[in-house]
Motif scaffolding. Structure first.
Motif, PDB file in Angstrom:
ATOM      1  N   THR A   1       7.831  -2.010   5.910  1.00 32.59           N
ATOM      2  CA  THR A   1       7.752  -0.564   5.711  1.00 32.59           C
ATOM      3  C   THR A   1       9.031  -0.101   5.030  1.00 32.59           C
ATOM      4  OG1 THR A   1       7.404   1.587   6.786  1.00 32.59           O
ATOM      5  CG2 THR A   1       8.677  -0.046   8.026  1.00 32.59           C
ATOM      6  N   TRP A   2       8.895   0.736   3.988  1.00 35.94           N
ATOM      7  CA  TRP A   2      10.084   1.158   3.253  1.00 35.94           C
ATOM      8  C   TRP A   2       9.776   2.363   2.385  1.00 35.94           C
ATOM      9  CZ3 TRP A   2       6.877  -2.667   1.686  1.00 35.94           C
ATOM     10  CH2 TRP A   2       6.474  -2.708   0.346  1.00 35.94           C
ATOM     11  N   ALA A   3      10.849   2.890   1.754  1.00 32.21           N
ATOM     12  CA  ALA A   3      10.731   4.031   0.854  1.00 32.21           C
ATOM     13  C   ALA A   3      11.387   3.696  -0.469  1.00 32.21           C
ATOM     14  CB  ALA A   3      11.396   5.263   1.470  1.00 32.21           C
ATOM     15  N   MET A   4      10.940   4.356  -1.521  1.00 35.17           N
ATOM     16  CA  MET A   4      11.560   4.233  -2.835  1.00 35.17           C
ATOM     17  C   MET A   4      11.878   5.629  -3.343  1.00 35.17           C
ATOM     18  SD  MET A   4      11.931   1.086  -3.618  1.00 35.17           S
ATOM     19  CE  MET A   4      12.476   1.437  -5.285  1.00 35.17           C
TER      20      MET A   4
ATOM     21  N   VAL B   1       0.858  -1.174   0.000  1.00 31.78           N
ATOM     22  CA  VAL B   1       0.000   0.000   0.000  1.00 31.78           C
ATOM     23  C   VAL B   1       0.893   1.222   0.000  1.00 31.78           C
ATOM     24  CG1 VAL B   1      -1.770   1.278   1.284  1.00 31.78           C
ATOM     25  CG2 VAL B   1      -1.772  -1.225   1.302  1.00 31.78           C
ATOM     26  N   GLU B   2       0.674   2.154  -0.909  1.00 29.61           N
ATOM     27  CA  GLU B   2       1.428   3.399  -0.855  1.00 29.61           C
ATOM     28  C   GLU B   2       0.789   4.310   0.180  1.00 29.61           C
ATOM     29  OE1 GLU B   2       2.101   5.514  -4.484  1.00 29.61           O
ATOM     30  OE2 GLU B   2       3.377   6.985  -3.490  1.00 29.61           O
ATOM     31  N   VAL B   3       1.623   4.899   1.030  1.00 29.89           N
ATOM     32  CA  VAL B   3       1.163   5.770   2.099  1.00 29.89           C
ATOM     33  C   VAL B   3       1.796   7.142   1.931  1.00 29.89           C
ATOM     34  CG1 VAL B   3       0.660   3.925   3.739  1.00 29.89           C
ATOM     35  CG2 VAL B   3       2.984   4.822   3.591  1.00 29.89           C
ATOM     36  N   SER B   4       1.286   8.126   2.655  1.00 30.36           N
ATOM     37  CA  SER B   4       1.684   9.508   2.423  1.00 30.36           C
ATOM     38  C   SER B   4       2.972   9.914   3.113  1.00 30.36           C
ATOM     39  CB  SER B   4       0.563  10.444   2.885  1.00 30.36           C
ATOM     40  OG  SER B   4       0.305  10.268   4.275  1.00 30.36           O
ATOM     41  N   SER B   5       3.422   9.118   4.076  1.00 29.37           N
ATOM     42  CA  SER B   5       4.609   9.493   4.844  1.00 29.37           C
ATOM     43  C   SER B   5       5.289   8.235   5.367  1.00 29.37           C
ATOM     44  CB  SER B   5       4.215  10.406   6.014  1.00 29.37           C
ATOM     45  OG  SER B   5       3.305   9.734   6.876  1.00 29.37           O
ATOM     46  N   PRO B   6       6.535   8.339   5.839  1.00 31.98           N
ATOM     47  CA  PRO B   6       7.214   7.167   6.395  1.00 31.98           C
ATOM     48  C   PRO B   6       6.428   6.579   7.563  1.00 31.98           C
ATOM     49  CG  PRO B   6       8.751   8.981   6.109  1.00 31.98           C
ATOM     50  CD  PRO B   6       7.386   9.550   5.892  1.00 31.98           C
ATOM     51  N   GLN B   7       6.366   5.267   7.616  1.00 33.22           N
ATOM     52  CA  GLN B   7       5.606   4.577   8.657  1.00 33.22           C
ATOM     53  C   GLN B   7       6.538   3.756   9.538  1.00 33.22           C
ATOM     54  OE1 GLN B   7       1.952   4.896   8.779  1.00 33.22           O
ATOM     55  NE2 GLN B   7       2.695   6.589   7.503  1.00 33.22           N
ATOM     56  N   PRO B   8       6.871   4.246  10.726  1.00 35.86           N
ATOM     57  CA  PRO B   8       7.733   3.460  11.609  1.00 35.86           C
ATOM     58  C   PRO B   8       7.042   2.189  12.082  1.00 35.86           C
ATOM     59  CG  PRO B   8       6.858   5.369  12.774  1.00 35.86           C
ATOM     60  CD  PRO B   8       6.461   5.526  11.338  1.00 35.86           C
TER      61      PRO B   8
ATOM     62  N   ASP C   1       8.402 -14.296  25.201  1.00 40.51           N
ATOM     63  CA  ASP C   1       8.627 -15.724  25.376  1.00 40.51           C
ATOM     64  C   ASP C   1       7.692 -16.486  24.445  1.00 40.51           C
ATOM     65  OD1 ASP C   1       9.311 -18.220  26.227  1.00 40.51           O
ATOM     66  OD2 ASP C   1       8.340 -18.069  28.197  1.00 40.51           O
ATOM     67  N   GLY C   2       8.239 -16.926  23.288  1.00 38.94           N
ATOM     68  CA  GLY C   2       7.440 -17.672  22.338  1.00 38.94           C
ATOM     69  C   GLY C   2       7.269 -17.029  20.988  1.00 38.94           C
ATOM     70  N   GLY C   3       7.813 -15.808  20.804  1.00 41.37           N
ATOM     71  CA  GLY C   3       7.652 -15.210  19.495  1.00 41.37           C
ATOM     72  C   GLY C   3       8.120 -13.779  19.400  1.00 41.37           C
ATOM     73  N   VAL C   4       7.752 -13.173  18.265  1.00 40.76           N
ATOM     74  CA  VAL C   4       8.090 -11.779  17.994  1.00 40.76           C
ATOM     75  C   VAL C   4       6.885 -11.123  17.340  1.00 40.76           C
ATOM     76  CG1 VAL C   4       9.163 -12.401  15.777  1.00 40.76           C
ATOM     77  CG2 VAL C   4       9.703 -10.203  16.847  1.00 40.76           C
ATOM     78  N   ALA C   5       6.564  -9.905  17.752  1.00 33.76           N
ATOM     79  CA  ALA C   5       5.448  -9.152  17.201  1.00 33.76           C
ATOM     80  C   ALA C   5       5.969  -7.909  16.506  1.00 33.76           C
ATOM     81  CB  ALA C   5       4.458  -8.771  18.296  1.00 33.76           C
ATOM     82  N   VAL C   6       5.290  -7.505  15.437  1.00 33.02           N
ATOM     83  CA  VAL C   6       5.596  -6.259  14.741  1.00 33.02           C
ATOM     84  C   VAL C   6       4.421  -5.315  14.932  1.00 33.02           C
ATOM     85  CG1 VAL C   6       6.118  -5.175  12.532  1.00 33.02           C
ATOM     86  CG2 VAL C   6       7.041  -7.436  13.054  1.00 33.02           C
ATOM     87  N   LEU C   7       4.712  -4.104  15.440  1.00 33.85           N
ATOM     88  CA  LEU C   7       3.679  -3.127  15.764  1.00 33.85           C
ATOM     89  C   LEU C   7       3.742  -1.932  14.829  1.00 33.85           C
ATOM     90  CD1 LEU C   7       3.881  -4.822  18.435  1.00 33.85           C
ATOM     91  CD2 LEU C   7       3.351  -2.703  19.669  1.00 33.85           C
ATOM     92  N   ASN C   8       2.595  -1.328  14.612  1.00 39.60           N
ATOM     93  CA  ASN C   8       2.492  -0.067  13.895  1.00 39.60           C
ATOM     94  C   ASN C   8       3.002   1.041  14.810  1.00 39.60           C
ATOM     95  OD1 ASN C   8       1.200   2.521  13.068  1.00 39.60           O
ATOM     96  ND2 ASN C   8       0.232   1.245  11.515  1.00 39.60           N
ATOM     97  N   GLY C   9       3.969   1.827  14.335  1.00 33.98           N
ATOM     98  CA  GLY C   9       4.565   2.850  15.181  1.00 33.98           C
ATOM     99  C   GLY C   9       3.662   4.031  15.457  1.00 33.98           C
ATOM    100  N   GLU C  10       2.599   4.215  14.679  1.00 38.80           N
ATOM    101  CA  GLU C  10       1.680   5.331  14.902  1.00 38.80           C
ATOM    102  C   GLU C  10       0.536   4.946  15.831  1.00 38.80           C
ATOM    103  OE1 GLU C  10       0.366   6.918  11.195  1.00 38.80           O
ATOM    104  OE2 GLU C  10       2.255   7.998  10.847  1.00 38.80           O
ATOM    105  N   THR C  11      -0.031   3.762  15.630  1.00 37.75           N
ATOM    106  CA  THR C  11      -1.186   3.348  16.421  1.00 37.75           C
ATOM    107  C   THR C  11      -0.835   2.416  17.570  1.00 37.75           C
ATOM    108  OG1 THR C  11      -1.630   1.404  15.041  1.00 37.75           O
ATOM    109  CG2 THR C  11      -2.579   3.511  14.329  1.00 37.75           C
TER     110      THR C  11
END
Length: 427
Positions: free
Chosen positions: A121-124, A58-65, A72-82
């Motif tokens: 999350t990335w930029a081009m 999805v293209e977004v309007s600004s960088p998304q951290p 214990d048991g895993g790894v989670a990835v969170l939205n840096g804004e919400t």
């Protein structure tokens, strides 16, 4: 130096559903902006709108951290804004997490190797500006295998993975990281296996620590052919690494810091016979590195302010204990200390004076074992992300206003915390 390929990824069957919202670059209601290259836009969107594993961007309007948090048991990835969980992946063992250094990827370690985590999350780059994209995160099967994976360092577009178990350093180009394609690493060996760190330079020369199974004592620099060109063994307990202005590299010692300026090593003495700095935190355009400061037998309440230009170490006392996950730098280079009094303390790095503080959580006490969860801090731009294991929560603190602007409950006890900014642009 020999080459090694990462473990080949399997085609992961994904059942991810996302809305494709690719917007026309720079387009107004009247159509294409004057001077805008429509063909270049089409090429950018065609090349980067869909991942070959089935994920859609999805293209977004600004960088998304995005944030990575182990538990214990895993790894989670969170939205840096919400602070919402974007995805959660199961993994076994004691998990550690490091950013790869390109603003998108992280490496997850479980004792058997470095496993590539795509935070999505990335930029081009596109002319004089960039486009920003997100997609669902993915814990890939791409793994650099080896015994006792340790530190990850990115420098000058190069990554370096250090294996404590055999002293191997695996270097690679950050631009080669891809969630569906294995990447090759150049493999070199340190003189003896130890808990160490290495920095790879653009010309294939490198900086690496010196030590063995019983002792760590210094660092050396090798040229692109692997020949040693400089060496200093006056850094007992060498640990940690930070890059400062003009390519300066510093590591902590049990009695100060050791600095490489590109030509020579310089030892900066702390003063006391034992005053260990094991972690250093630089800031852009600052000659001062923030470090922990541990005098034997005493709780850490002082921090080290290492001026790599002046060759001096001063200390500042925050009045409360802290630990190795408590330090960070702010957007203006300010020194940040998350202390056991529950406050985030802000220090002027040049004077050591406390300029502000905000209470983020209740008082807490460092656990006895370093692997056990304790509060951690990571900074992206003006936001400090802080975990609260006791409450199973995470907070976002606006460093400009010095107030909590967002908090979220977690379904797990957070341990290690890492962050990417989604800003680095390729192409």
């Amino acid at each position: 130096m020999k080459q090694q390929k990462t473990t080949a990824p399997s085609m992961v069957a994904l059942s991810l559903t996302m809305l494709l919202t690719v917007t026309a670059c720079g387009q107004s209601s009247a159509g294409q902006d004057e001077g805008h290259d429509e063909h270049a836009d089409d090429e950018a969107h065609t090349d980067h709108s869909e991942d070959t594993g089935g994920r859609v961007s999805v293209e977004v309007s600004s960088p998304q951290p995005r944030l990575g948090i182990t538990y214990d048991g895993g790894v989670a990835v969170l939205n840096g804004e919400t602070l919402e969980v974007e995805d959660d992946f199961e993994a076994e063992g004691f998990l550690r997490l490091n950013p790869a250094g390109d603003g998108r990827y992280m490496f997850l370690t479980d004792g058997n190797g470095f496993r590539l985590l795509d935070t999505g999350t990335w930029a081009m780059a596109h002319g004089d500006h960039s486009h920003y994209y997100t997609m669902d995160p993915l814990l890939t099967d791409i793994t650099v295998e080896g015994p006792e994976p340790g530190h990850v360092v990115a420098h000058e577009g190069k990554g370096a993975l250090f294996f404590d178990g055999n002293g191997e350093v695996h270097t690679f180009d950050l631009a080669d990281l891809d969630p569906q394609v294995e990447f090759e690493t150049e493999v070199a060996e340190t003189q003896e296996a130890h808990h160490g760190v290495a920095v790879a330079f653009e010309d294939d020369s490198r900086f690496e620590t010196l030590g063995n199974a019983d002792d760590r004592f210094g660092a050396r620099v090798l040229d692109s052919e692997g020949e040693e060109i400089a060496r200093d063994e006056n850094c007992p307990g060498v640990h940690g690494e930070a890059t400062g202005p003009d390519g300066v590299i510093a590591v902590g010692c049990e009695d100060g810091a050791l600095v490489w300026d590109g030509d020579d090593f310089t030892k900066i003495d702390a003063g006391p016979e034992y005053a260990r700095t094991g972690n250093l935190f630089p800031a852009e355009d600052s000659n001062v590195m923030l470090g922990d400061y541990n005098e034997e037998g005493e709780p850490m309440t002082q921090v080290a302010l290492v001026d790599v230009e002046a060759g001096e170490i001063t200390t500042a006392d925050v009045g409360s204990a802290y630990n190795f996950r408590s330090l960070a730098r702010g957007p203006e280079g300010e020194a940040l200390v998350l202390a056991e009094d529950g406050h985030l303390h802000v220090l002027d790095p040049d004077t050591g004076e406390e300029t502000d503080a905000v209470q983020v959580m209740d008082e807490w006490t460092e656990p006895e074992e370093w692997q056990e969860p304790r509060p951690a801090i990571q900074v992206v731009d003006e936001i400090a992300y802080i975990t609260d294991p006791a409450e199973q929560a995470i907070h976002a603190v606006d460093l400009g206003e010095m107030e909590i602007i967002e908090s979220a409950d977690l379904d797990f006890v957070p341990n290690e915390l890492s962050a990417v900014d989604g800003k680095d642009a390729a192409g």
